[in-house]
Every structure is written in C-alpha cells, then in structure tokens.
Design a protein around this motif. Structure first.
Motif, PDB file in Angstrom:
ATOM      1  N   UNK A  31      53.500  57.108  60.772  1.00 31.21           N
ATOM      2  CA  UNK A  31      54.739  56.807  60.068  1.00 31.21           C
ATOM      3  C   UNK A  31      54.785  57.565  58.744  1.00 31.21           C
ATOM      4  N   UNK A  32      56.003  57.749  58.238  1.00 26.44           N
ATOM      5  CA  UNK A  32      56.142  58.338  56.916  1.00 26.44           C
ATOM      6  C   UNK A  32      55.789  57.296  55.862  1.00 26.44           C
ATOM      7  N   UNK A  33      55.179  57.759  54.796  1.00 25.19           N
ATOM      8  CA  UNK A  33      54.737  56.872  53.723  1.00 25.19           C
ATOM      9  C   UNK A  33      54.930  57.578  52.382  1.00 25.19           C
ATOM     10  N   UNK A  34      55.296  56.811  51.371  1.00 23.71           N
ATOM     11  CA  UNK A  34      55.382  57.347  50.021  1.00 23.71           C
ATOM     12  C   UNK A  34      54.030  57.177  49.340  1.00 23.71           C
ATOM     13  N   UNK A  35      53.533  58.252  48.754  1.00 24.10           N
ATOM     14  CA  UNK A  35      52.313  58.182  47.951  1.00 24.10           C
ATOM     15  C   UNK A  35      52.764  58.155  46.491  1.00 24.10           C
ATOM     16  N   UNK A  36      52.795  56.939  45.924  1.00 21.04           N
ATOM     17  CA  UNK A  36      53.378  56.740  44.602  1.00 21.04           C
ATOM     18  C   UNK A  36      52.426  57.198  43.510  1.00 21.04           C
ATOM     19  N   UNK A  37      52.910  58.100  42.665  1.00 21.23           N
ATOM     20  CA  UNK A  37      52.112  58.626  41.558  1.00 21.23           C
ATOM     21  C   UNK A  37      52.186  57.727  40.322  1.00 21.23           C
TER      22      UNK A  37
END
Length: 585
Positions: free
Chosen positions: A572-578
C-alpha cells in the motif's frame, strides 16, 4: 530538534499548464517538473528517459586531447602505467574503473592507493617515490591532485609524468602535469562541472574509446562504478550525473559485478535464488536506489580505507571471480563492523566533551579533539554531532605528529570558505562546500578553534542554525493515487538538486486510530476533513510526542514523502512524515 519549513520556489504557472496539457498528468507532477527547470515536452522526455547519447563529448574538457595522446604514447612504448587514487569510495571506484578498462587490453600497469595514516589524502611523496623506484613512467591520478603543485614538480624531477583527473576546486596555480582534467578549472569550458572523480575517470575511457574506435556499449559495464561514486560523493543528480546514475543503477540491478554482490549479501536487499545450480544464486528482493548505494555499499567500501587499506576495496571491485569477491567482501564487512563500533564510542565521547563545556554548547561551531580517536572515523563522527548540535563541525585527532580533522557543514553554509579564512594556521586543507579535510600543528589548534568560531559566528545566519525541511509542493491527499506514485517514481534517481519530493498537506486529522509503534514512532491514518478522498496511512518516526494532540481530534499540518509499504504480502501507499506542526486556525 525544532525544524523550520521552507516552501521551494514554485515553477512558472504558464509552464505548468503547458506541461499538464502536453503530458496529461497531475498538475502537482508538472509543477515538480517546472520547479526543476523543465519547460517543454522534449525536456520532459529526456528527464524521464535519459539517453547515453545525451552525454557530452569528453574532448570538450580542457587537456583531454593531451591526456589521450600521453596515454596512447605510453601504451605504444610499453611504458609502465600506475593508476593512483584516493582511499574513499570516489577514489577507489575511479581507480577500479581505469584499471579494469586498460587492463582488458594492456597488462603493463598497476594501481596505488595511499595509506590514510602514513601518507594522508591525495598525491604523496611516498607514492611518487614508489612510482619512480618501480619504473612507472606515467601516473594517472584520479579524484586528487588538483592542488599538488610542488609534488608534481617533484615527480618531474624523478622522471615521472602525471595526468591529473580531479573534480575538486583548483587553487590559484594549476600543477604542471602532462594533462590536468578538472571541469571546475576556470579555463575549462566543459558544459557540466559537477562530475564525481569517477565520473571524470569515465570521461577518460570514453575519450580513449572514441579515439581507438571502441564501441561505446563496451563502456556501459563501468557505469555501476560511476553511480556508486555519484551516490557516495553526494554530487548533484542533474545533467550528466543523472544520465550516468540512471544507467549505472540499471547495471547494478540487472548484472551487479561480483564485488558489489559480495557486500550486498550483508544487507537486507539480497536473498538466495531458486536455482541451486546457478553460479551466483542470489537475487535482489527489490530495486536498488541511490539511497541503497549510500547506506549499504558506500560505508563498506569506505571501511577498508578507514580501518585498514583502500587497496582492499579496489581488489574487491576489480575481481571477476565470485569466490574471491566473497572472501574479500567478508573481510571488508568485518572492517565495517569494527568501524561502526569505533565511531559509536567516539561520538559518545565527543558529545560528553560538548555537554561538559558550557562554551562549546553555546558556540556557533563544534570543534572537538581527542588524540585517541581513530583517524578513519572522524568524518562520520562530525556528521553524527550535527544531528545533536546543528552547526558547522570539525572533529580532530592526532596522526603522524599533526592534528588532522574532518569538517562537515549545515545547509547553505560554506565550510570550505570558512576554513580558507583560517588557512594560514593550517598545514593542508581541501574539500567542498559541505565537507573538508585539514591538518594543523598541535600548537595552533586552540588559535584555529577560536578563529574558526569567530569566522563562522560572523557569517552564519540564525536561519542556518535551524534544520530546514524544504517543501517541494502543497499536495491534496486526494491526489495521492497509484498512478500518481508510479509517475513520481520516475523522477528518480534522487539526490542533490533532484531530491525525493517532500509534500505538505495542511489541516488534516487522524481517523481515530493513532498509536505508538516501536520506539516512539507514530502510526496514523489521515484524512482531510473538508475535502473528499480516501484515508491515507502514515508513519512518523520519533514523533510520538504528538500522539495526545492528534488523538484529541485537532487539525495538524504534515510534511512527508510518499512510499510503498509492504505488510503481510500486501503493498500500500504510505506517507513517511518528516515533521508535524499544529495547524494555525
């Protein structure tokens, strides 16, 4: 650590609309293209589909004709040729490239890597004496030599000719070598001046092949070495570097040389294949990226030069037998394990020195010294210290009667120029805007530390002292689709001047299942309360302190990259939050 967000300059709106119409893709993607200076359909095509035919003629580089003539004469006269290079990734890959190419048809040559501790960086008198004693008439020095004016004069007295192939900033005087190849020479009109040292070496074999009517496709097998140097030396991934890196990655992913395969066995990207009868029965479990080269290959190649000898790395890179590569690879991995232990200990000791000294804690710079630290890891320690104290940093140790150090900088601050203002106190220094090496007499270190602090305090801004997250684009969550991500991936290879895009979405909320996973990592699923769209999974490493605020249902802003996450066979697509900031309402 507090971070500031800065939105990059956006592309021209007319260009964005033109590209959106021509390419038929999301306006956020064409905005990223415009931001990178791409204005037309053809430029977009070249960006997404680089061609080796786009490479510049190597003969546009000053002194290339002279270099090829001198190499040709050496081969015709059957002179001994020595390939000489630095002990880091860029130097050892450049040596391996030239040695392997010329050794394929000319056997009267050898290579030389200076000892980090006995000889130091660059061309050494000991290396010149070795060449003279062993009757090497020509030395091709790669990734070093552009400032070796006196040493080249010494070599000429010894009857040794030099060709210098470097990419560092020249000094006021160019060495009197047979040829000096450096795209950063002010009198060189080569169209691209950001090649790595190995990239300059590749231009030599490109020129030699052209002169000798060797088909270009026979050079493509050397691009794996070039891309590793590009990744490790952190040169801009634009222009020729983008093309070289694109095809170099393709080479590593489809047919890695035994040396690379041997050291990748110690990573999590390679596994046993399904054919027990295969000679090299290993496969990659995913496509390797520039980041993989930086973190999986680079440190291991560097470890040999840091702890023992860079010759080990060259031996690994030039061998074509898997059994031999496996044996050398195991030795190099052991050295990398030792290197990690040394830099962990030194980093801990350096942090203690800073915390115990109020002046050091409040300075604009970090300068620490300990004679017991291993010379090979001071650069790594400098980078580690910046993670805790974000400011220009130099870590010193003692070596051969001198104090030697590695310098690392923060975004936008030119540490090379700052060191240059203190150069009268130094025995030697060289490097780039963000990294440098230097040596100094013990009696001058205190004076240097004070002068360096004064120079940096005068020239650094308050903004530079705060880590910055550069936002490429504001992105609605509804735009994050499989097709969007598939096109976004084609912006790779990512690196300086073509970084992996960081997006910002403001005013999101969690769906109600926010939780801590691992060591203070925040796992959330975000939606935009005012815009329709599907929820998107996200992970925020080391940001668990925002859990309570998020669970209360508050809106927040996120800066992030987009990636794929595999779990139980599902992708799945995932956001890697900075970073996360509270929304201003």
């Amino acid at each position: 650590m507090k971070k500031r967000w800065a939105l990059k300059e956006q592309g021209d709106e007319e260009t964005i609309q033109h590209l959106t119409k021509k390419l038929g893709i999301n306006v956020s993607l064409t905005g990223l293209l415009a931001q990178r200076g791409i204005k037309t359909f053809d430029e977009s095509k070249h960006f997404f589909r680089p061609e080796l035919s786009h490479l510049h003629s190597p003969f546009l580089m000053k002194d290339m004709h002279e270099a090829i003539i001198r190499i040709g004469n050496a081969i015709e006269r059957e002179e001994k040729i020595l390939i000489y290079g630095d002990y880091d990734v860029d130097g050892t890959t450049a040596v391996a490239l030239l040695y392997t190419f010329f050794n394929s048809f000319y056997k009267n040559l050898d290579f030389y890597i200076p000892d980090r501790y006995d000889e130091g960086y660059g061309i050494s008198y000991k290396g010149i004496d070795f060449a003279a004693k062993n009757d090497f008439k020509l030395v091709i020095a790669v990734d070093c030599g552009i400032k070796a004016v006196e040493k080249i004069d010494y070599a000429k007295e010894k009857g040794v000719d030099f060709i210098i192939a470097d990419h560092h900033r020249p000094g006021d005087t160019i060495p009197a070598a047979s040829a000096v190849l450096d795209p950063k020479r002010t009198d060189c009109n080569y169209p691209f001046d950001e090649l790595s040292g190995c990239g300059v070496a590749f231009k030599i074999i490109q020129a030699y092949a052209e002169k000798s009517h060797i088909p270009f496709h026979e050079l493509e097998k050397y691009l794996d070495l070039v891309v590793v140097s590009i990744a490790a030396d952190v040169v801009p991934l634009t222009g020729e570097n983008r093309t070289l890196a694109f095809y170099g990655l393709k080479s590593i992913n489809t047919n890695p040389r035994p040396g690379f395969e041997a050291i990748l066995k110690y990573s999590n990207v390679i596994k046993k294949g399904n054919n027990p009868r295969a000679k090299n029965n290993y496969i990659f479990n995913r496509e390797l990226t520039i980041s993989d080269l930086i973190f999986l290959i680079g440190p291991r190649i560097n470890a040999a030069g840091r702890i023992k000898s860079g010759k080990n790395s060259v031996e690994l890179l030039i061998c074509d037998e898997m059994n031999e590569a496996t044996e050398i690879g195991e030795q190099i991995n052991d050295l990398n394990i030792e290197r990690r232990a040394l830099d962990a200990t030194a980093t801990e000791e350096a942090l203690e020195k800073i915390s115990n000294n109020p002046d050091k804690k409040n300075n604009s710079t970090t300068v620490v010294y300990d004679p017991s630290w291993h010379k090979g890891i001071v650069g790594i320690v400098a980078s580690r210290l910046i993670e805790s104290y974000y400011r220009p940093t130099i870590v010193f140790t003692k070596s051969n009667g001198l104090i030697t150090g590695s310098a690392r900088s923060v975004k936008a601050f030119d540490i090379y120029d700052a060191i240059d203002e203190c150069s009268d106190l130094l025995e030697h220094f060289g490097g780039h805007k963000y990294a440098a090496g230097l040596s100094i007499k013990p009696e001058n270190i205190e004076l240097f530390s004070k002068r360096f602090e004064k120079v940096v305090s005068r020239t650094i801004t308050e903004e530079m002292k705060i880590p910055e997250i550069e936002i490429d684009y504001d992105l609605p969550l509804k735009d994050i689709t499989t097709r969007f991500y598939r096109i976004l991936r084609q912006f790779a290879p990512f690196g300086p001047n073509n970084t992996k895009p960081i997006f910002r979405t403001q005013g999101v909320i969690d769906t109600g299942y926010a939780r801590i996973v691992g060591k203070n990592h925040l796992k959330i699923t975000v939606i935009h309360p005012k815009i329709s769209g599907f929820p998107v999974d996200a992970i925020a490493f080391q940001q668990g302190d925002m859990l309570d605020y998020i669970k209360e249902g508050n809106q927040f802003d996120i800066s992030y990259t987009i990636e794929e996450n595999e779990w139980n066979g599902n992708v799945n697509l995932q956001l890697n939050i900075k970073d996360i900031k509270r929304s201003i309402t």
